[in-house]
Design an enzyme around this catalytic site. Structure first.
Site, PDB file in Angstrom:
ATOM      1  N   ASP A   1      23.145  16.491  19.453  1.00  0.00           N
ATOM      2  CA  ASP A   1      23.565  16.150  20.809  1.00  0.00           C
ATOM      3  C   ASP A   1      24.575  17.114  21.405  1.00  0.00           C
ATOM      4  O   ASP A   1      24.952  16.982  22.566  1.00  0.00           O
ATOM      5  CB  ASP A   1      24.069  14.701  20.849  1.00  0.00           C
TER       6      ASP A   1
ATOM      7  N   HIS B   1      28.606  14.538  11.496  1.00  0.00           N
ATOM      8  CA  HIS B   1      27.505  13.607  11.279  1.00  0.00           C
ATOM      9  C   HIS B   1      27.731  12.875   9.973  1.00  0.00           C
ATOM     10  O   HIS B   1      28.237  13.458   9.019  1.00  0.00           O
ATOM     11  CB  HIS B   1      26.152  14.341  11.237  1.00  0.00           C
TER      12      HIS B   1
HETATM   13  N1  CMC Z   1      36.045  15.822  15.843  1.00  0.00           N
HETATM   14  C1  CMC Z   1      37.193  15.820  15.106  1.00  0.00           C
HETATM   15  N2  CMC Z   1      37.296  15.248  13.894  1.00  0.00           N
HETATM   16  C2  CMC Z   1      36.212  14.645  13.401  1.00  0.00           C
HETATM   17  C3  CMC Z   1      34.977  14.613  14.100  1.00  0.00           C
HETATM   18  C4  CMC Z   1      34.937  15.231  15.369  1.00  0.00           C
HETATM   19  N3  CMC Z   1      33.796  15.227  16.077  1.00  0.00           N
HETATM   20  N4  CMC Z   1      34.067  13.938  13.376  1.00  0.00           N
HETATM   21  C5  CMC Z   1      34.682  13.558  12.256  1.00  0.00           C
HETATM   22  N5  CMC Z   1      35.978  13.995  12.271  1.00  0.00           N
HETATM   23  C6  CMC Z   1      36.972  13.812  11.193  1.00  0.00           C
HETATM   24  C7  CMC Z   1      37.500  12.399  11.193  1.00  0.00           C
HETATM   25  O1  CMC Z   1      38.673  12.273  11.988  1.00  0.00           O
HETATM   26  C8  CMC Z   1      37.773  12.177   9.720  1.00  0.00           C
HETATM   27  O2  CMC Z   1      39.002  12.760   9.413  1.00  0.00           O
HETATM   28  P1  CMC Z   1      39.941  12.143   8.231  1.00  0.00           P
HETATM   29  O3  CMC Z   1      39.192  12.390   6.977  1.00  0.00           O
HETATM   30  O4  CMC Z   1      41.192  12.941   8.343  1.00  0.00           O
HETATM   31  O5  CMC Z   1      40.104  10.693   8.545  1.00  0.00           O
HETATM   32  C9  CMC Z   1      36.682  12.968   9.019  1.00  0.00           C
HETATM   33  O6  CMC Z   1      36.301  13.990   9.951  1.00  0.00           O
HETATM   34  C10 CMC Z   1      35.444  12.146   8.669  1.00  0.00           C
HETATM   35  O7  CMC Z   1      35.036  11.465   9.844  1.00  0.00           O
HETATM   36  P2  CMC Z   1      34.432   9.995   9.829  1.00  0.00           P
HETATM   37  O8  CMC Z   1      34.643   9.368  11.161  1.00  0.00           O
HETATM   38  O9  CMC Z   1      34.912   9.249   8.626  1.00  0.00           O
HETATM   39  O10 CMC Z   1      32.903  10.342   9.617  1.00  0.00           O
HETATM   40  P3  CMC Z   1      31.708   9.383   9.917  1.00  0.00           P
HETATM   41  O11 CMC Z   1      30.625   9.792   9.026  1.00  0.00           O
HETATM   42  O12 CMC Z   1      32.146   7.963   9.853  1.00  0.00           O
HETATM   43  O13 CMC Z   1      31.362   9.663  11.459  1.00  0.00           O
HETATM   44  C11 CMC Z   1      30.428  10.630  13.403  1.00  0.00           C
HETATM   45  C12 CMC Z   1      30.334  10.476  11.888  1.00  0.00           C
HETATM   46  C13 CMC Z   1      29.166  11.288  13.935  1.00  0.00           C
HETATM   47  C14 CMC Z   1      30.539   9.225  14.059  1.00  0.00           C
HETATM   48  C15 CMC Z   1      31.675  11.470  13.750  1.00  0.00           C
HETATM   49  O14 CMC Z   1      31.547  12.772  13.174  1.00  0.00           O
HETATM   50  C16 CMC Z   1      31.925  11.583  15.250  1.00  0.00           C
HETATM   51  O15 CMC Z   1      32.571  10.678  15.828  1.00  0.00           O
HETATM   52  N6  CMC Z   1      31.404  12.666  15.914  1.00  0.00           N
HETATM   53  C17 CMC Z   1      31.515  12.803  17.364  1.00  0.00           C
HETATM   54  C18 CMC Z   1      30.471  11.937  18.039  1.00  0.00           C
HETATM   55  C19 CMC Z   1      29.058  12.519  17.928  1.00  0.00           C
HETATM   56  O16 CMC Z   1      28.832  13.696  18.158  1.00  0.00           O
HETATM   57  N7  CMC Z   1      28.093  11.637  17.589  1.00  0.00           N
HETATM   58  C20 CMC Z   1      26.673  12.034  17.555  1.00  0.00           C
HETATM   59  C21 CMC Z   1      26.081  11.921  16.186  1.00  0.00           C
HETATM   60  S1  CMC Z   1      24.461  12.703  16.126  1.00  0.00           S
HETATM   61  C22 CMC Z   1      23.471  11.736  17.137  1.00  0.00           C
HETATM   62  C23 CMC Z   1      23.125  10.437  16.500  1.00  0.00           C
HETATM   63  O17 CMC Z   1      22.406  10.448  15.496  1.00  0.00           O
HETATM   64  O18 CMC Z   1      23.527   9.403  17.031  1.00  0.00           O
END
Ligand code: CMC
Length: 435
Positions: free
Chosen positions: A370, A313
């Site tokens: 989720d 998140h």
């Molecule tokens: N699985 C594997 N690696 C992950 C995941 C994951 N679910 N989430 C983040 N990472 C890694 C990502 O690859 C990155 O690695 P690096 O530092 O090596 O580049 C690091 O963790 C940070 O990730 P980010 O994408 O920069 O983080 P963010 O804050 O931009 O994204 C997120 C947050 C929720 C979009 C992401 O964690 C994700 O895609 N999760 C899966 C989708 C999901 O479950 N979304 C629902 C969110 S809760 C409901 C809502 O409020 O909408």
């Protein structure tokens, strides 16, 4: 320099300017850099808005490090335990919990706005039977602007309030119609004698040909309670992608129904609201617990785009308080509905494995709301492609609250981010025969 300010220095020119620190009720202080471009001639760069507050808001507060979520100051676990979705919607929209009479009037008004204009029903005929329900919902909610446009005075608080009430009231009716169109069932009208969640369940599952069957057959009180809880947990989450989209669209003065349709479109993506549907698809793909290590390895691989859906998140870096509440509810609902879902067992095994994995620990990736919501929706017989639609019903309470808050601000301005241009420098047009 005062303690309440931040000094920004342009090293190239030596020019220094002090910027005020704004202090909210809770949370990080915020540097007000709105005059930075005028003062120093540069912009700030913050891809994904990781450190940027886009507005002032008094609706929802999140402390991501400590797993705190407050709606109008009230902790989410207290609302989850004691409240109903409509009471929470009232709280978000109006700032205070309603007194008994206020809740009664609010509920009655919502109930009476739940009908759709008859012409709207024919819109659905234009959709193919296998259209994704989110695609139908974006289109149908946007089209509400065609029904409520000319008489809408955005400067009149009462007009704005009625628009917000209409949206909240009609979302379950539209959602159920999306489902019934996909299975070829006739649409059902909302009923004034049913509570919000009961009404939705009835519009989803009752058949007009089976009127003689007791309503309790379709509306299990355990299911209604679980649905209320899920809607409460998803009702608002401050400036997330869809809410920010609603605010940006609304900042232009666009019709509120069109703005909420924009929010629904933003919600659909798998990184946001579409994650609940993606979690179930992922669990189905993994299939059995022995394949978990393979999928964790994929999630860890920087060259593989696969992510563990329902994990991570932007704000919560410890735990998602909504996930804690919902995880417990999964046990209760599955037990009470006597629904022994092997996918829940698989989800628990996946969670346990990931929580002990170095990569997930180091990156502070925890299950989010989720990861579990789809398992409950599945137990309530809601089809997988309707999961994000369910999220949209809930989040409408938040979207309209932010819209009302923003529109009531006399000084609100059109949202207009700047950019760091990385394209070609100015160059001349080359005629086609000389390229
Ligand atoms: N699985 C594997 N690696 C992950 C995941 C994951 N679910 N989430 C983040 N990472 C890694 C990502 O690859 C990155 O690695 P690096 O530092 O090596 O580049 C690091 O963790 C940070 O990730 P980010 O994408 O920069 O983080 P963010 O804050 O931009 O994204 C997120 C947050 C929720 C979009 C992401 O964690 C994700 O895609 N999760 C899966 C989708 C999901 O479950 N979304 C629902 C969110 S809760 C409901 C809502 O409020 O909408």
């Amino acid at each position: 320099m005062s303690d309440d300010s931040v000094l920004i220095r342009n090293n190239a020119t030596g020019q220094e300017v002090e910027y005020p620190l704004l202090k909210g009720t809770l949370g990080n202080h915020t540097v007000d850099i709105s005059s930075l471009n005028k003062d120093l001639g540069f912009f700030t760069y913050d891809s994904g808005f990781v450190s940027t507050a886009s507005c002032k808001s008094a609706i929802t507060y999140i402390d991501g490090d400590n797993g705190i979520l407050l709606y109008r100051g009230i902790p989410i676990d207290q609302l989850a335990e004691h409240s109903s979705f409509l009471e929470v919607a009232y709280l978000l929209m109006n700032g205070e919990l309603p007194k008994e009479q206020q809740l009664h009037s609010f509920t009655s008004e919502i109930t009476h706005h739940a009908m759709l204009h008859e012409s709207l029903r024919s819109f659905f005929d234009g959709f193919h039977y296998d259209a994704h329900p989110m695609a139908m919902m974006v289109g149908v909610v946007g089209s509400l602007s065609a029904f409520y446009h000319s008489e809408l005075n955005m400067n009149d608080p009462e007009h704005r309030r009625i628009s917000a009430m209409r949206l909240l009231a009609k979302m379950p009716t539209i959602a159920a119609a999306c489902y019934r169109h996909s299975v070829g069932w006739p649409f059902l009208y909302p009923r004034v004698d049913l509570e919000y969640c009961e009404n939705f369940m009835n519009m989803m599952f009752s058949l007009p040909s089976q009127k003689f069957i007791d309503l309790a057959h379709y509306i299990d009180p355990v299911a209604v309670k679980a649905l209320n809880l899920l809607l409460i947990l998803h009702a608002d989450h401050e400036q997330n992608a869809s809410t920010s989209t609603v605010r940006l669209a609304s900042s232009t003065g666009a019709n509120p129904y069109a703005c909420i349709a924009a929010g629904i479109a933003a919600l659909w993506g798998p990184a946001h609201g579409g994650a609940n549907e993606a979690v179930l698809s992922m669990l189905a793909e993994i299939g059995t617990a022995d394949r978990i290590p393979e999928y964790i390895a994929k999630a860890r691989d920087p060259n593989d785009p696969f992510r563990l859906m329902g994990f991570g998140h932007r704000v919560y870096k410890n735990f998602d308080p909504r996930a804690t509440i919902i995880r417990k509810t999964c046990y209760d609902v599955l037990e009470k509905l006597s629904n022994d879902d092997p996918l829940f067992e698989l989800a628990l095994a996946l969670e346990e494995y990931a929580l002990q994995d170095e990569y997930f620990i180091e990156k502070k990736l925890y299950p989010n709301v989720d990861f579990y919501s789809g398992i409950i929706y599945k137990a309530l017989n809601i089809p997988v492609d309707m999961f994000t639609v369910m999220f949209a019903i809930a989040r409408t309470a938040g979207w309209v609250s932010h819209w009302l808050e923003m529109m009531a601000e006399p000084t609100h301005r059109i949202g207009r981010p700047r950019q760091l241009y990385v394209g070609p420098e100015q160059r001349d047009y080359v005629p086609i025969d000389r390229r």
